[in-house]
Design an enzyme around this catalytic site. Structure first.
Site, mmCIF file in Angstrom:
data_model
loop_
_atom_site.group_PDB
_atom_site.id
_atom_site.type_symbol
_atom_site.label_atom_id
_atom_site.label_comp_id
_atom_site.label_asym_id
_atom_site.label_seq_id
_atom_site.Cartn_x
_atom_site.Cartn_y
_atom_site.Cartn_z
ATOM 1 N N ASN A 252 0.447 3.359 -15.276
ATOM 2 C CA ASN A 252 1.125 2.476 -14.330
ATOM 3 C C ASN A 252 1.596 3.218 -13.089
ATOM 4 O O ASN A 252 2.067 2.615 -12.145
ATOM 5 C CB ASN A 252 2.330 1.811 -15.023
ATOM 6 C CG ASN A 252 2.814 0.587 -14.283
ATOM 7 O OD1 ASN A 252 2.044 -0.290 -13.955
ATOM 8 N ND2 ASN A 252 4.120 0.526 -14.031
ATOM 9 N N HIS B 77 10.602 -9.381 -15.651
ATOM 10 C CA HIS B 77 9.300 -10.009 -15.927
ATOM 11 C C HIS B 77 9.395 -11.110 -16.994
ATOM 12 O O HIS B 77 8.445 -11.335 -17.738
ATOM 13 C CB HIS B 77 8.289 -8.957 -16.382
ATOM 14 C CG HIS B 77 8.003 -7.907 -15.357
ATOM 15 N ND1 HIS B 77 7.571 -8.203 -14.079
ATOM 16 C CD2 HIS B 77 8.095 -6.559 -15.419
ATOM 17 C CE1 HIS B 77 7.400 -7.079 -13.398
ATOM 18 N NE2 HIS B 77 7.727 -6.073 -14.184
ATOM 19 N N LYS C 112 10.975 4.709 -15.288
ATOM 20 C CA LYS C 112 9.788 5.236 -15.978
ATOM 21 C C LYS C 112 8.887 6.064 -15.059
ATOM 22 O O LYS C 112 8.288 7.035 -15.498
ATOM 23 C CB LYS C 112 9.009 4.130 -16.670
ATOM 24 C CG LYS C 112 8.635 2.926 -15.870
ATOM 25 C CD LYS C 112 8.042 1.856 -16.777
ATOM 26 C CE LYS C 112 7.656 0.606 -15.992
ATOM 27 N NZ LYS C 112 8.854 -0.135 -15.513
#
Length: 454
Positions: free
Chosen positions: A148, A194, A125
């Site tokens: 981010n 995660h 990403k």
């Protein structure tokens, strides 16, 4: 900065005074909100006070007066258990949001048609976000990039007609953005990640799906089962990205080697010779950038030139130059085996610097690519475990430090008879045993390479 004008006159609780938290406080104050902030870290509280921010323990606050709790994305919302501020907010019926939600509300109020490109996925990403922003800038667009990656979203210029926001989103940020509805939503891929924060793979995937669920245009990689199912649920308009040889689905844009083609065979881009976009994973990243650019009216020679001029992302297959025939590549951002796999697939005759704080599974998942490795140079806490994995399969040298590994690998690669040996730092590990983060590790490798004799 984007002032949070939609919160004018409201009282807001904010937890988390790191970089994005401080940017959010400044945005809220500039928009006319009344903010009460807290952080469990005393140094963070002191830094905020020094900036004139009102800091008070939210355990002792009257929650009935708050309009919202703004939570930093790194703070647990659900798993392994909700943070104490989350429990207090829920008990008081107070909405829990993040800085991306504040941006979305500002966009809806100020410029609802302003282009907003939201990009997520397990891997790739950051490169895709940087590449997409680069392509749009090269085409002359007013581009703001953050989220981010790099800059907190509320530190960017506010939404405006003709201004494009290209924003990387983590699951933590998405989970705090109930009104997320970008003009273009991008979902690259999904692999387990995660899960300590999301519980199950299904819950993790469901959060990622929100990026494309309400997007004007959905751009989805379809080479894993989770993303393929999400694409099947998503109605038009959508663009499915498929890398030939990966997954079982077809696509609307297909990466075939270095070409990006439409399903009808029309060639949209050719990545041949673009060193910053080596490998099938970067083919997918580039295909996404092509899809976004075309959606915003950019194609042809303008698009081709922008792809060719992309400098790449620091620490992600970053070419550091050559010493004779030897190419040096900084892939310090590869902190797990899945990320390192992409780098190993892009090269042969690899002198591989690997190691650090190992992730679950170690480097065994990379065994199908061991034949590409001429020699491995082990560093950090994982050295003993990785030596056991490589024993009898890949020649290796235990170097302990990055300094020793770089010098040893450079000498061995220079003595190799291979036409283009590659010294590749792609650790497949976190950096915390020897470095504060992957950036410091990559910067150190770059400096070591630059200090090598020409």
């Amino acid at each position: 900065m984007t002032p949070a004008t939609t919160f004018a006159g409201r009282k807001i609780a904010l937890f988390g005074l790191g970089g994005s938290g401080l940017a959010t406080v400044r945005s809220l104050l500039a928009g006319g909100a009344d903010v009460l902030a807290w952080d469990d870290n005393a140094a963070s509280r002191d830094r905020a006070r020094d900036q004139g921010i009102t800091v008070a323990d939210l355990r002792e606050a009257d929650w009935s007066g708050f309009s919202a709790l703004v939570l930093a994305p790194g703070v647990p919302l659900t798993h392994p258990e909700p943070h104490w501020t989350v429990s207090l907010a829920k008990a008081a019926g107070v909405a829990i949001i993040g800085d991306i939600e504040i941006f979305c509300r500002e966009r809806a109020a100020l410029a609802p048609d302003a282009p907003f490109v939201a990009i997520t996925g397990t891997n790739g990403k950051s490169t895709t976000t940087a590449l997409t922003a680069h392509v749009l800038r090269e085409a002359g667009r007013d581009v703001q990039m953050g989220g981010n990656i790099g800059t907190a979203i509320l530190s960017l210029e506010p939404p405006a007609e003709g201004r494009v926001h290209v924003i990387e989103l983590s699951t933590f940020q998405i989970d705090l953005t109930p009104s997320l509805a970008p003009s273009v939503g991008v979902l690259l891929n999904l692999t387990p990640d995660h899960l300590d924060r999301h519980g199950t793979m299904e819950k993790y995937a469901a959060i990622k799906e929100r990026v494309v669920a309400n997007a004007g245009l959905a751009v989805i990689g379809v080479d894993d089962a989770y993303c393929a199912a999400i694409a099947a649920r998503r109605a038009e308009p959508r663009v499915r990205i498929h890398v030939e040889g990966h997954g079982e689905e077809t696509g609307d844009l297909i990466v075939q080697g270095t070409r990006i083609d439409e399903a009808n065979g029309t060639v949209l881009a050719d990545l041949t010779g673009i060193g910053s976009l080596r490998g099938a994973h970067n083919g997918q990243n580039a295909a996404v950038a092509v899809a976004v650019a075309r959606a915003l009216g950019i194609e042809g020679e303008t698009l081709a030139a922008a792809l060719k001029s992309f400098p790449g992302l620091a620490h992600r297959m970053e070419g550091l130059g050559r010493r004779g025939r030897v190419l040096f590549v900084n892939d310090s951002k590869a902190t797990n085996a899945d990320s390192t796999e992409k780098a190993l697939l892009a090269f042969r005759d690899i002198h591989w610097i690997v190691g650090g704080k190992a992730k679950e599974g170690g480097i065994e998942p990379l065994s199908p690519l061991f034949e590409r490795i001429a020699h491995a140079y082990l560093i950090g806490a994982s050295s003993e475990a990785f030596a056991a994995t490589l024993e009898g399969r890949v020649p290796y040298t235990s170097c302990e430090t990055l300094e020793v590994a770089t010098e040893t690998a450079a000498k061995a690669a220079a003595a190799s008879e291979a036409p283009e040996p590659v010294v590749l730092l792609s650790p497949a590990c976190a950096s915390y045993d020897q470095f504060p983060n992957f950036e410091v590790r990559g910067d150190r490798f770059r400096a070591l390479v630059q200090a090598l004799p020409q």
